[in-house]
Design a protein around this motif. Structure first.
Motif, PDB file in Angstrom:
ATOM      1  N   LEU A 147       0.825  -1.199   0.000  1.00 52.60           N
ATOM      2  CA  LEU A 147       0.000   0.000   0.000  1.00 52.60           C
ATOM      3  C   LEU A 147       0.864   1.255   0.000  1.00 52.60           C
ATOM      4  N   PRO A 148       0.369   2.331  -0.622  1.00 53.77           N
ATOM      5  CA  PRO A 148       1.131   3.594  -0.629  1.00 53.77           C
ATOM      6  C   PRO A 148       1.032   4.281   0.727  1.00 53.77           C
ATOM      7  N   LEU A 149       2.099   4.200   1.502  1.00 49.87           N
ATOM      8  CA  LEU A 149       2.087   4.769   2.844  1.00 49.87           C
ATOM      9  C   LEU A 149       3.087   5.902   2.958  1.00 49.87           C
ATOM     10  N   GLY A 150       2.766   6.842   3.822  1.00 52.97           N
ATOM     11  CA  GLY A 150       3.711   7.896   4.144  1.00 52.97           C
ATOM     12  C   GLY A 150       4.453   7.537   5.407  1.00 52.97           C
ATOM     13  N   ASP A 151       4.613   8.509   6.306  1.00 56.14           N
ATOM     14  CA  ASP A 151       5.293   8.228   7.560  1.00 56.14           C
ATOM     15  C   ASP A 151       4.333   7.546   8.534  1.00 56.14           C
ATOM     16  N   LEU A 152       4.853   7.161   9.689  1.00 50.79           N
ATOM     17  CA  LEU A 152       4.055   6.431  10.666  1.00 50.79           C
ATOM     18  C   LEU A 152       2.888   7.258  11.184  1.00 50.79           C
ATOM     19  N   ALA A 153       3.076   8.555  11.336  1.00 51.26           N
ATOM     20  CA  ALA A 153       1.994   9.416  11.817  1.00 51.26           C
ATOM     21  C   ALA A 153       0.813   9.399  10.850  1.00 51.26           C
ATOM     22  N   LEU A 155       0.159   6.964   8.811  1.00 52.16           N
ATOM     23  CA  LEU A 155      -0.377   5.611   8.871  1.00 52.16           C
ATOM     24  C   LEU A 155      -1.420   5.478   9.973  1.00 52.16           C
ATOM     25  N   THR A 156      -1.132   5.997  11.143  1.00 57.99           N
ATOM     26  CA  THR A 156      -2.042   5.846  12.274  1.00 57.99           C
ATOM     27  C   THR A 156      -3.359   6.591  12.064  1.00 57.99           C
ATOM     28  N   LYS A 157      -3.351   7.597  11.211  1.00 61.63           N
ATOM     29  CA  LYS A 157      -4.555   8.382  10.982  1.00 61.63           C
ATOM     30  C   LYS A 157      -5.429   7.801   9.876  1.00 61.63           C
ATOM     31  N   SER A 158      -4.817   7.193   8.871  1.00 61.74           N
ATOM     32  CA  SER A 158      -5.580   6.819   7.683  1.00 61.74           C
ATOM     33  C   SER A 158      -5.838   5.329   7.523  1.00 61.74           C
ATOM     34  N   LEU A 159      -5.135   4.467   8.258  1.00 68.00           N
ATOM     35  CA  LEU A 159      -5.271   3.034   8.039  1.00 68.00           C
ATOM     36  C   LEU A 159      -6.440   2.449   8.822  1.00 68.00           C
ATOM     37  N   ARG A 160      -7.230   1.614   8.159  1.00 68.24           N
ATOM     38  CA  ARG A 160      -8.335   0.916   8.803  1.00 68.24           C
ATOM     39  C   ARG A 160      -8.149  -0.583   8.627  1.00 68.24           C
ATOM     40  N   PHE A 161      -8.357  -1.320   9.722  1.00 72.34           N
ATOM     41  CA  PHE A 161      -8.182  -2.769   9.721  1.00 72.34           C
ATOM     42  C   PHE A 161      -9.466  -3.423  10.199  1.00 72.34           C
ATOM     43  N   SER A 162      -9.947  -4.406   9.465  1.00 69.55           N
ATOM     44  CA  SER A 162     -11.157  -5.123   9.872  1.00 69.55           C
ATOM     45  C   SER A 162     -10.994  -6.603   9.559  1.00 69.55           C
ATOM     46  N   ILE A 163     -11.730  -7.442  10.314  1.00 72.61           N
ATOM     47  CA  ILE A 163     -11.737  -8.876  10.069  1.00 72.61           C
ATOM     48  C   ILE A 163     -13.135  -9.297   9.653  1.00 72.61           C
ATOM     49  N   ASP A 164     -13.215 -10.418   8.931  1.00 77.25           N
ATOM     50  CA  ASP A 164     -14.502 -10.869   8.406  1.00 77.25           C
ATOM     51  C   ASP A 164     -15.425 -11.405   9.496  1.00 77.25           C
ATOM     52  N   ALA A 183      -9.185 -19.056  12.054  1.00 78.80           N
ATOM     53  CA  ALA A 183      -8.753 -18.464  10.792  1.00 78.80           C
ATOM     54  C   ALA A 183      -9.910 -17.683  10.183  1.00 78.80           C
ATOM     55  N   THR A 184      -9.626 -16.485   9.721  1.00 80.65           N
ATOM     56  CA  THR A 184     -10.650 -15.656   9.094  1.00 80.65           C
ATOM     57  C   THR A 184      -9.969 -14.705   8.119  1.00 80.65           C
ATOM     58  N   GLY A 185     -10.781 -13.966   7.376  1.00 81.25           N
ATOM     59  CA  GLY A 185     -10.222 -13.000   6.443  1.00 81.25           C
ATOM     60  C   GLY A 185     -10.056 -11.633   7.074  1.00 81.25           C
ATOM     61  N   PHE A 186      -9.260 -10.793   6.430  1.00 83.31           N
ATOM     62  CA  PHE A 186      -9.082  -9.422   6.906  1.00 83.31           C
ATOM     63  C   PHE A 186      -9.034  -8.484   5.716  1.00 83.31           C
ATOM     64  N   THR A 187      -9.294  -7.206   6.001  1.00 92.14           N
ATOM     65  CA  THR A 187      -9.197  -6.152   4.997  1.00 92.14           C
ATOM     66  C   THR A 187      -8.470  -4.961   5.614  1.00 92.14           C
ATOM     67  N   ILE A 188      -7.510  -4.439   4.896  1.00 92.33           N
ATOM     68  CA  ILE A 188      -6.809  -3.224   5.315  1.00 92.33           C
ATOM     69  C   ILE A 188      -7.084  -2.162   4.258  1.00 92.33           C
ATOM     70  N   THR A 189      -7.478  -0.984   4.704  1.00 88.56           N
ATOM     71  CA  THR A 189      -7.794   0.110   3.791  1.00 88.56           C
ATOM     72  C   THR A 189      -6.985   1.342   4.161  1.00 88.56           C
ATOM     73  N   THR A 192      -8.154   5.202  -0.699  1.00 86.77           N
ATOM     74  CA  THR A 192      -8.926   4.432  -1.687  1.00 86.77           C
ATOM     75  C   THR A 192      -8.290   3.085  -1.981  1.00 86.77           C
ATOM     76  N   GLN A 193      -7.147   2.804  -1.376  1.00 88.66           N
ATOM     77  CA  GLN A 193      -6.435   1.549  -1.607  1.00 88.66           C
ATOM     78  C   GLN A 193      -6.795   0.532  -0.523  1.00 88.66           C
ATOM     79  N   SER A 194      -6.864  -0.742  -0.896  1.00 86.45           N
ATOM     80  CA  SER A 194      -7.160  -1.781   0.089  1.00 86.45           C
ATOM     81  C   SER A 194      -6.463  -3.078  -0.281  1.00 86.45           C
ATOM     82  N   MET A 195      -6.321  -3.943   0.708  1.00 92.04           N
ATOM     83  CA  MET A 195      -5.754  -5.272   0.487  1.00 92.04           C
ATOM     84  C   MET A 195      -6.488  -6.250   1.393  1.00 92.04           C
ATOM     85  N   LYS A 196      -6.563  -7.488   0.928  1.00 91.59           N
ATOM     86  CA  LYS A 196      -7.242  -8.530   1.690  1.00 91.59           C
ATOM     87  C   LYS A 196      -6.306  -9.701   1.898  1.00 91.59           C
TER      88      LYS A 196
END
Length: 219
Positions: A147-153, A155-164, A183-189, A192-196
């Motif tokens: 994912l296109p990330l900037g600095d850690l600060a 990251l903490t403001k814009s990243l969302r993590f969820s599990i199925d 075991a379950t699925g996850f999504t990181i957003t 506008t970018q996301s990964m599963k």
């Protein structure tokens, strides 16, 4: 949302709740009389509340001795002006508190963090409030690769993590099935970018509140 450091508790967090304070039955505060016979045949009559008898039983089992031997050993160490029942109450509680200190030290957030950091695969600590409390370097490297990330600060403001799976359901399932993983699925957003991917969940060995350790197996 990814949280690196938990916020301070407000005043309402300090108020005791029904979950924090155990209910006490009338039977538990009624002293129970027992005639305790030692190895030499000497008998002593002791009146203690049930919780103290339970504590002495667990203490004697841990020391591989009978409760009677424990009582008589304690009596032999008691000063002449002492009260045996009071001494046994103090001994039972002190032993329990020592055990509690040991368990709380082992299950501290610092030790859980060490478990997460020792994992070669991406790993996180997920709270009951669906926040990522801790993560390791492998998790951060995974994010930077995918994912296109900037600095850690940022990251903490814009990243969302969820599990199925609903986190309450995951905690309840793992609590019922001790020693098992889920075991379950996850999504990181991020924006506008996301990964599963797939994540393996286990109950975190913490005493503060219910949390999950998640090991990402596929992304």
């Amino acid at each position: 949302m990814l949280i690196v450091k938990p916020g301070a508790n407000d005043a309402s967090d300090l108020e005791p709740t029904d979950e924090q304070l155990p209910a006490i039955d009338a039977e538990e505060i009624e002293p129970r009389f027992r005639a305790v016979a030692g190895r030499g045949g000497e008998r002593r009559g002791i009146r203690l509340e049930r919780i103290y008898w339970d504590g002495l039983g667990r203490m004697s089992a841990s020391g591989k001795m009978s409760t009677a031997d424990l009582v008589h050993y304690t009596a032999s160490q008691m000063p002449e002006s002492g009260n045996l029942a009071s001494l046994l109450r103090v001994l039972s509680l002190k032993w329990a508190l020592c055990r509690l200190d040991t368990v709380e030290d082992i299950s501290s957030l610092a030790n859980v963090n060490a478990i997460i950091q020792a994992s070669p695969s991406p790993a996180i600590l997920l709270t009951h409030e669906k926040k990522v409390q801790l993560f390791n370097d492998a998790f951060l490297s995974m994010l930077r690769q995918r994912l296109p990330l900037g600095d850690l600060a940022q990251l903490t403001k814009s990243l969302r993590f969820s599990i199925d799976t609903q986190i309450e359901e995951a905690i309840a399932t793992l609590s019922r099935n001790k020693g098992k993983t889920l075991a379950t699925g996850f999504t990181i957003t991020v924006g506008t970018q996301s990964m599963k991917g797939q994540i393996n969940l286990a109950l975190a060995p913490t005493h503060e509140k219910s949390m999950l350790i998640g090991y990402i197996s596929r992304y």
